[in-house]
Design an enzyme around this catalytic site. Structure first.
Site, short mmCIF file in Angstrom:
data_model
loop_
_atom_site.label_atom_id
_atom_site.label_comp_id
_atom_site.label_asym_id
_atom_site.label_seq_id
_atom_site.Cartn_x
_atom_site.Cartn_y
_atom_site.Cartn_z
N ASN A 46 3.57 -8.19 2.04
CA ASN A 46 4.24 -8.49 0.79
C ASN A 46 3.84 -9.91 0.38
O ASN A 46 4.04 -10.85 1.13
CB ASN A 46 5.76 -8.36 0.98
CG ASN A 46 6.51 -8.51 -0.31
OD1 ASN A 46 6.35 -9.50 -1.02
ND2 ASN A 46 7.34 -7.53 -0.62
N GLU A 59 2.55 -2.45 1.02
CA GLU A 59 1.74 -1.24 0.95
C GLU A 59 0.71 -1.32 -0.17
O GLU A 59 -0.42 -0.86 -0.01
CB GLU A 59 2.64 -0.01 0.78
CG GLU A 59 3.63 0.21 1.90
CD GLU A 59 4.94 -0.56 1.75
OE1 GLU A 59 5.89 -0.26 2.50
OE2 GLU A 59 5.04 -1.46 0.89
N CYS A 84 9.56 1.45 -0.76
CA CYS A 84 10.36 1.59 -1.97
C CYS A 84 9.70 2.65 -2.87
O CYS A 84 8.66 3.20 -2.52
CB CYS A 84 10.43 0.25 -2.70
SG CYS A 84 8.82 -0.26 -3.38
N CYS A 87 5.97 1.84 -3.84
CA CYS A 87 4.99 2.08 -2.78
C CYS A 87 4.93 3.55 -2.39
O CYS A 87 3.86 4.08 -2.10
CB CYS A 87 5.31 1.19 -1.59
SG CYS A 87 5.22 -0.57 -2.05
#
Length: 151
Positions: A46, A59, A84, A87
């Site tokens: 991230n 991701e 989430c 992704c």
């Protein structure tokens, strides 16, 4: 699978290492690797904070770093946290058949969405991943809530 399984899984270890790199850079500790035919072809973490970009989740960073690979048919996406919807949508779009996650206790994510689209989802429920996220959420609640869209 629990913590002992993580130690024997070099791909989850690589995802965890990515998460630690992200945290060391001042970002959110979520890491991901993409595996094809038994080898890592992409890795990421991230980088929303580091790059000031709201869509560079772990991701997404991983998939971007893997580049154009043609078919994702024989791939497995590893992530330290349940993806989430953003992704999960990428996994569905590219027809990634399997997603293996470190944990979903701190964030339930979009497991049902991925499964509804034919993706096999395996949650390892690793204490190391849970602890990493719990510590981050406790230390940076505002940044976490921004990341998951709850500000």
């Amino acid at each position: 699978m629990k913590e002992n399984s993580r130690k024997s899984d070099p791909f989850m270890k690589a995802a965890i290492d990515e998460a630690k790199t992200g945290r060391a850079e001042g970002g959110i500790p979520i890491g991901s690797v993409l595996v094809k035919d038994g080898r890592i072809i992409g890795r990421g973490h991230n980088r929303r904070v580091q790059k000031g970009d709201p869509v560079i989740h772990a991701e997404i960073d991983c998939l971007m770093n893997a580049g154009r690979i043609g078919s994702f048919k024989n791939t497995v996406l590893y992530s330290t946290l349940m993806p989430c919807y953003l992704c999960a949508g990428a996994a569905v779009q590219f027809r990634i058949p399997k997603v293996i996650v470190g944990e979903s206790r701190t964030f339930a994510g979009a497991r049902a969405f991925m499964e509804e689209h034919g993706i096999e989802v395996i949650d390892l429920d690793l204490p190391e991943c849970v602890s990493m996220m719990e510590t981050f959420i406790r230390e940076q609640p505002r940044l976490w809530n921004e990341d998951i869209g709850e500000l």
